[in-house]
Write an enzyme that holds these catalytic residues in place. Sequence first.
Site, mmCIF file in Angstrom:
data_model
loop_
_atom_site.group_PDB
_atom_site.id
_atom_site.type_symbol
_atom_site.label_atom_id
_atom_site.label_comp_id
_atom_site.label_asym_id
_atom_site.label_seq_id
_atom_site.Cartn_x
_atom_site.Cartn_y
_atom_site.Cartn_z
ATOM 1 N N ASP A 35 67.551 -49.137 0.749
ATOM 2 C CA ASP A 35 68.056 -47.996 1.524
ATOM 3 C C ASP A 35 68.569 -48.452 2.880
ATOM 4 O O ASP A 35 68.286 -49.581 3.332
ATOM 5 C CB ASP A 35 66.918 -46.973 1.700
ATOM 6 C CG ASP A 35 67.410 -45.541 1.651
ATOM 7 O OD1 ASP A 35 68.561 -45.302 2.047
ATOM 8 O OD2 ASP A 35 66.622 -44.664 1.235
ATOM 9 N N ASP B 156 72.160 -37.679 -1.509
ATOM 10 C CA ASP B 156 70.817 -37.112 -1.439
ATOM 11 C C ASP B 156 70.806 -35.678 -1.969
ATOM 12 O O ASP B 156 69.745 -35.068 -2.075
ATOM 13 C CB ASP B 156 70.306 -37.122 0.010
ATOM 14 C CG ASP B 156 69.625 -38.434 0.354
ATOM 15 O OD1 ASP B 156 69.363 -39.225 -0.570
ATOM 16 O OD2 ASP B 156 69.349 -38.665 1.552
HETATM 17 C C1 GLA Z 1 66.835 -41.734 2.060
HETATM 18 C C2 GLA Z 1 67.292 -41.801 0.609
HETATM 19 C C3 GLA Z 1 66.398 -40.959 -0.253
HETATM 20 C C4 GLA Z 1 64.962 -41.402 -0.094
HETATM 21 C C5 GLA Z 1 64.566 -41.389 1.358
HETATM 22 C C6 GLA Z 1 63.206 -42.004 1.562
HETATM 23 O O1 GLA Z 1 67.054 -40.480 2.580
HETATM 24 O O2 GLA Z 1 68.632 -41.435 0.491
HETATM 25 O O3 GLA Z 1 66.793 -41.012 -1.597
HETATM 26 O O4 GLA Z 1 64.809 -42.693 -0.637
HETATM 27 O O5 GLA Z 1 65.481 -42.097 2.175
HETATM 28 O O6 GLA Z 1 62.806 -41.967 2.867
#
Ligand code: GLA
Length: 727
Positions: free
Chosen positions: A458, A528
């Site tokens: 990430d 997301d």
């Molecule tokens: C980001 C990612 C999510 C998740 C969160 C975890 O927002 O896009 O899918 O993994 O971090 O903190």
Amino acid sequence: MKYPATLLFMFCAASLSAETLHVATPASSLVLDATPGQKLSLVHYGTPVSDADIAGLGSGLDTYPAYGINPEREAALSITHADGSMSTDLVVKSTAKSTDADGAEILTVTLADTFYPVEVDVNYRTYPGENIIETWSEIRNNEKGAITLSRFMSASLPVRMGDVWLSSLYGSWANEAKVEERPLTHGVTMIKNKDGVRNSHTAHAEVMLSLDGKPRENTGRVIGAALEYPGNYKIMIDTDDSDYHRLFAGINEENSAYTLKKGESFATPPLALTYSNEGLSGASRNFHRWGRKHRLHAGDTPRKILLNSWEGVYFDIDEPTMDGMMADIAYMGGELFVMDDGWFGVKYPRATDNAALGDWTVDTRKLPNGINSLLDAAERHGVKFGIWIEPEMTNTVSELYDKHPEYVIKAPNRKPTTGRGGTQLVLDMANPKVQDLVFEVVDTLMRKYPRIDYIKWDANAPIMDHGSQYLTADRQSHLYIDFHRGLIKTLERIREAHPDVTIQACASGGGRANWGILPWFDEFWTSDNNDALQRIYMQWGTSYFFPAIAMASHISAAPNHQTFRSIPVKFRADVAMSGRLGLELQPKNMTEEERDICRRAIADYKNVRHIVQFGDIYRLLSPYDGKGAASLMYITPEKDDAVFFWWKTETFMNQQLPRIPMAGLDPDATYIVTELNRIDNEPLPFEGKAFSGRFLMDRGLDMPLTHKVDYHKNTDYSSRVLRLTRQ
Ligand code: GLA
């Protein structure tokens, strides 16, 4: 007319001057005039041409214009020479060809300044059988002192005016890759990014130019351009009083002036160009095929069906919960479980998003038996195991930051600006010590737990301060570029050591959908936002440039956690199945019927996975057209098996929806239609029936407005997935 790739780099003799260069792909031609001592000019890019066509084409336009002489026009390159002069005058010096390890052929035209010892290689790379031409430049400083580059585009492409339309992607967090179309008019159209870390949340570094008026999916001439670069970029289309639009694409030079010492050189990232006379979908197919084969990591390996823990439990990770989720995904037929954020942090536990990034040690308060116990459980359940990390980041509340505050990006004389959780900071990837650290995060994890099959990598923050604690004062403007050079260097090391682990590029959702990063990643997190209705729009745009195999798409809970919309699981599954299928919810909270629908969707997906993940896309009806439905299909290259997706995007009583002709089938073949993910009490009228490809493409099948289910099961959603198998 198609030409074999062997025509590539034909140095046209006889009727043509020895300086005419023809870069050919099976369905496109790029013709250059590279007369020594003259400007390198582009004579033609588009439909394949013959020697006779080329002989009659006449002169072209300077294709790598440098700033200084006639400076009123936009330039691809701008140099301040060692003596302070800002004038550059590049002419053709020589031409060479080579073959790289991937079997690709590279044509290099070397340009040299008429006075200063500065050289620029303009490169064109083609791959056997692929309709892609990559072009980029490399600038070499042979002057006595340092020179400074204040613009360094990868390429510039003149496109003849007419009725040219631009299609580009724009958006925001949780609303990525929305399609925008507009005719090109006079002035400058600019698409850019200055996030520093991620570059596809807002605008994307790829565009389509439809040359025959308003963009159409399956007809018309289209030029596609994709900049392969994960950092700040700029795509600029300048339409002045000439007969040409000029497309420029490259690294965004803003606040990034780059100094080259004597003897140093600067390579720009490639711009991948494609030409198709089969509309936008044709250009997409070219990008997808080439990308799977030559860019995407393990682009020939089927992707597993997974359950990700994030929206199911967020930070509330513990062993029994993880074990339960593994059991559930195994029961539904899935193949992989991914434990998301929240598993690490010893001194500072990762209870929420404000601590512990950088401290990649398991939190034994949550997982007393550690990762190995989870790996054992995964093995027991017959699924693989994946894990979340965010290695380019830290928090002010972390052991890493306590020890190494000098590793973060921050401006001198100022406190660092913080991001997510009020404490997140970006590590300075320009610093080789940080590069080592990031390498070790992955290397240690993989050495300690070799059974880890998947990593979700990430990146949840932009560069929030301009300032490197590593770069010297006179190199501060190198920060944005050196960050990405450092990142790529690190990714290369990681891949050399760990070629088999699947790695997802996540960046607060869809911040890293770019061909410049995918050679080291197997897929990207699309957004997301898992709302199936909004995903139809986002995935439509994403598919312009990226194949389904790389586009992670998950069935999430209802009501959705982002839009709070309640969508039945059948529709959620039908949307997720058009990408790399996964689930992201707590299966314990599903009804038995929902679990059953997911189980069947997973079983069906396994049967068509090769078509979705490796097939050719034909987009049929765009959700952006507002016709109440959207539809696309994937077909195997042999045209013997296809999957047709149809989703209703609006619901009104007695609405009239268009019948959608299919595309891409073999007109003379006969296809049997089978519905997948069926929930209706009775089959569709055409279930099990045979139709010719011609009939399906000229007419198409009528999709009922609703599902035939028991009265209390009616909803306002309707969708269909049909498999078409050649008889
Ligand atoms: C980001 C990612 C999510 C998740 C969160 C975890 O927002 O896009 O899918 O993994 O971090 O903190």
